[in-house]
Scaffold this motif. Structure first.
Motif, PDB file in Angstrom:
ATOM      1  N   LEU A 266     -10.892  -0.839  -0.944  1.00  0.00           N
ATOM      2  CA  LEU A 266     -11.194   0.637  -0.167  1.00  0.00           C
ATOM      3  C   LEU A 266     -12.331   1.638  -0.896  1.00  0.00           C
ATOM      4  CD1 LEU A 266      -9.860   2.544   2.106  1.00  0.00           C
ATOM      5  CD2 LEU A 266      -8.284   3.661   0.243  1.00  0.00           C
TER       6      LEU A 266
ATOM      7  N   VAL B 297      -1.195   2.929  -3.638  1.00  0.00           N
ATOM      8  CA  VAL B 297      -1.661   2.772  -2.101  1.00  0.00           C
ATOM      9  C   VAL B 297      -1.996   1.033  -2.784  1.00  0.00           C
ATOM     10  CG1 VAL B 297      -4.207   3.500  -3.173  1.00  0.00           C
ATOM     11  CG2 VAL B 297      -3.595   3.340  -0.534  1.00  0.00           C
TER      12      VAL B 297
ATOM     13  N   ARG C 113      -6.290  -5.323   3.275  1.00  0.00           N
ATOM     14  CA  ARG C 113      -6.149  -4.852   1.651  1.00  0.00           C
ATOM     15  C   ARG C 113      -7.263  -5.056   1.277  1.00  0.00           C
ATOM     16  NH1 ARG C 113      -0.232  -3.927   0.974  1.00  0.00           N
ATOM     17  NH2 ARG C 113      -1.141  -2.251  -0.516  1.00  0.00           N
TER      18      ARG C 113
ATOM     19  N   ARG D 227      -2.230   5.114   2.767  1.00  0.00           N
ATOM     20  CA  ARG D 227      -3.238   4.914   2.595  1.00  0.00           C
ATOM     21  C   ARG D 227      -3.541   5.303   3.956  1.00  0.00           C
ATOM     22  NH1 ARG D 227      -7.229   0.394   3.169  1.00  0.00           N
ATOM     23  NH2 ARG D 227      -8.909   1.242   4.038  1.00  0.00           N
TER      24      ARG D 227
ATOM     25  N   TYR E   2       2.950   1.978   2.523  1.00  0.00           N
ATOM     26  CA  TYR E   2       1.161   1.094   2.689  1.00  0.00           C
ATOM     27  C   TYR E   2       0.788   2.399   2.942  1.00  0.00           C
ATOM     28  CZ  TYR E   2      -3.535  -0.323   3.126  1.00  0.00           C
ATOM     29  OH  TYR E   2      -4.175  -0.786   2.993  1.00  0.00           O
TER      30      TYR E   2
ATOM     31  N   GLY F  95      -7.639   6.998   3.021  1.00  0.00           N
ATOM     32  CA  GLY F  95      -8.200   6.347   3.544  1.00  0.00           C
ATOM     33  C   GLY F  95      -9.338   7.610   3.625  1.00  0.00           C
TER      34      GLY F  95
END
Ligand code: HEM
Length: 512
Positions: free
Chosen positions: A451, A123, A448, A135, A131, A139
């Motif tokens: 996270l 990721v 980006r 994600r 990507y 996520g």
């Protein structure tokens, strides 16, 4: 005859060097900046220390007060004449935000994320559809449920650490390097909360390299591994042997974790259903799916490594810097203590619900993250011709960049810009009072950005709260040492492993 041939060869070589150099200058729009022998990320550039001849890996820290003033712009270039790629470097908040928030025109080129792609795309390193796939899978694991688990496990692990290290029997503890404890702690939290795996603070000592040790060696010697040809590992060089062993062990550990979770999933029990949404379970389930929701085996291990690394090293660096800064600034420590005592009467442990209210602890962590941004190098490569209109702070010019030019965001430079952070050398947590989480630039900008931001902050705020509640933190001085000498020695940033931070902070803990 030989001298004529040698002269001709030398002339051809020098001419090609000159032509190549000229093309590189053109690629960066002849922007002023470093004209040194080696680029920072070339083999020699990385090995040799910082000097006028070679910016090296630590110019960001060592030249932070002067570099942009010297060139009259916060956006400069680096064009090495012997080895290394040309770069645009920016210590400008404005340019960084512009580049990282742009919807198109830039990507993470594979060679710029090679250090994170040792096992497979993930990721952090991937682009475009790949990507989005990564994600989409990881996520949803970053929710309030996970953050509440982080708070609970941080409290548990803190008590296990204090008991395991027998600190509960002491009124004073001398810790030669708080970094070692912070690294182990952060690894424990990502292991338990991200991967649902056991991480006892005290483990049976065996002679085998542990998961944590293997991860530390891989991260520390990453550049050596990337730059050393495979055949060299057959040579009797102890350091290389160690690196090789660490890689093999880490691979085995990660594959073993994945296999065990796959087995668990195939014997579908209620407990597995409950854990369906934890990060590791989501990754393993994705490795058994196909298409938009699937990961292949190398991507599965790639993501495990990326999270294990990003989820612990960065947080550990900033927590170590916060402890060191609080140890030096007793006034700030007392402000924090007052808030902790008011919010957590009877010395109760912090919980998920206390997070927002502990804003003075948070501000200390944020100020430490500004002074020592763990993700100090963020890069993007242009994928098309880009026109950047640079403001007066950046030399007041228009920069046209062809596709394939690398832009390096100097996160140290951005966070020491006196126009944005007055007195940047001073530890002033109050500058973060009332600043919303979405404005924390040391976690990056745009789609980006980090996270794991809330994961890291939840862990750090809970751990720092308990440390300050129970212990007075002060610098552990050597014979003949003073606080100023300690500050000079300890509060020096550099790349440590793949992240940026202080190297080794000796701390005295005195029970309150
Ligand atoms: C103080 C601690 C941390 C700092 C300073 C930090 C910093 C950063 C920065 C600057 C980026 C942006 C990179 C880029 O734009 O190329 C990033 C991305 C990322 N970080 Fe963190 N990080 C921290 C903790 C964590 C933790 C604890 C996790 C996981 C549990 C994590 C997971 C990630 C991921 C997955 C990305 C990539 C996000 C994407 O591309 O969508 N980080 N981090």
């Amino acid at each position: 005859m030989w001298s004529t041939v040698s002269l001709a060869v030398a002339t051809v070589f020098l001419s090609s060097l000159a032509l190549n150099y000229h093309a590189r200058l053109k690629a960066v729009g002849h922007l002023p900046g470093f004209r040194a022998a080696f680029g920072s990320f070339s083999l020699f550039g990385a090995i040799l220390p910082t000097s006028w001849f070679n910016p090296g890996l630590n110019w960001q820290w060592l030249w932070r007060k002067s570099v942009y003033r010297y060139y009259g712009s916060r956006t400069i270039s680096s064009v090495p004449f012997l080895s290394g790629e040309p770069l645009i470097i920016t210590g400008s908040h404005e340019v960084a935000e512009h580049v990282l928030s742009a919807p198109s025109g830039y990507w993470k080129a594979p060679d710029s994320t090679a250090a994170l792609m040792l096992w497979g795309d993930n990721v952090i390193s991937s682009n475009y559809d790949a990507y989005k796939r990564h994600r989409r899978i990881v996520g949803p694991a970053f929710t309030g449920t996970t953050y509440a688990l982080v708070a609970r496990e941080t409290v548990k692990l803190y008590h296990e650490m204090v008991e395991g290290e027998k600190w509960d029997q002491l009124t004073e503890v001398c810790v030669p390097a708080i970094n070692i404890f912070m690294a182990k702690f952060a690894l424990g939290i990502i292991t338990r909360c991200g991967f649902g795996l056991p991480f006892p603070w005290m483990r049976d000592e065996t002679h085998e390299m542990s998961f944590g040790e293997a991860l530390a060696i891989v991260s520390e010697r990453n550049i050596v591994r990337l730059a050393t040809p495979r055949w060299a590992y057959k040579l009797p060089i102890q350091k290389l042997r160690e690196v090789e062993e660490a890689y093999l062990r880490l691979s085995n550990f990660m594959n073993e974790f994945a296999r065990a979770r796959k087995d668990e999933l195939s014997s579908t029990t209620e407990e597995v259903h409950l854990r369906e949404h934890d990060l590791f379970t989501r990754l393993v389930m994705a490795s058994q799916a196909e298409g938009r929701k699937g990961l292949d085996d190398s991507e599965l291990i790639g993501d495990i490594f990326a999270f294990m690394f990003a989820g612990h090293e960065t947080t550990a660096h900033v927590m170590s810097a916060t402890v060191a800064l609080l140890a030096l600034h007793e006034d700030e420590q007392l402000k924090v203590l007052e808030q902790i005592r008011e919010l957590l009467p009877g010395n109760r442990d912090p919980a998920f619900e206390d997070f927002e209210k502990l804003d003075k602890v948070m501000a200390c962590f944020e100020e430490a993250a500004r002074m020592f941004p763990a993700g100090s190098i963020v890069t993007r490569d242009t994928t098309q011709t880009i026109t950047l209109k640079l403001s007066a702070q950046n030399g007041d010019r228009t920069l046209v960049l062809p596709p394939g030019v690398r832009i390096m965001i100097d996160m140290v430079g951005v966070h020491y810009d006196p126009a944005i952070f007055p007195d940047p050398e001073q530890f002033k947590p109050s500058r973060w009072y009332g600043i919303p989480e979405s404005d924390l630039t040391f976690f990056g900008w745009g789609p980006r950005a980090c996270l794991g931001r809330k994961f890291a902050m939840m862990e750090a705020i809970c751990l720092l709260t308990m440390l300050v509640r129970d212990w007075n933190l002060s610098p552990l001085l050597e014979a003949g040492d003073t606080k100023d000498k300690w500050r000079e020695r300890v509060l020096q940033g550099s790349l440590v492993g793949l992240g940026f931070g202080i190297r080794s902070a000796p701390i005295r803990l005195t029970r309150r």
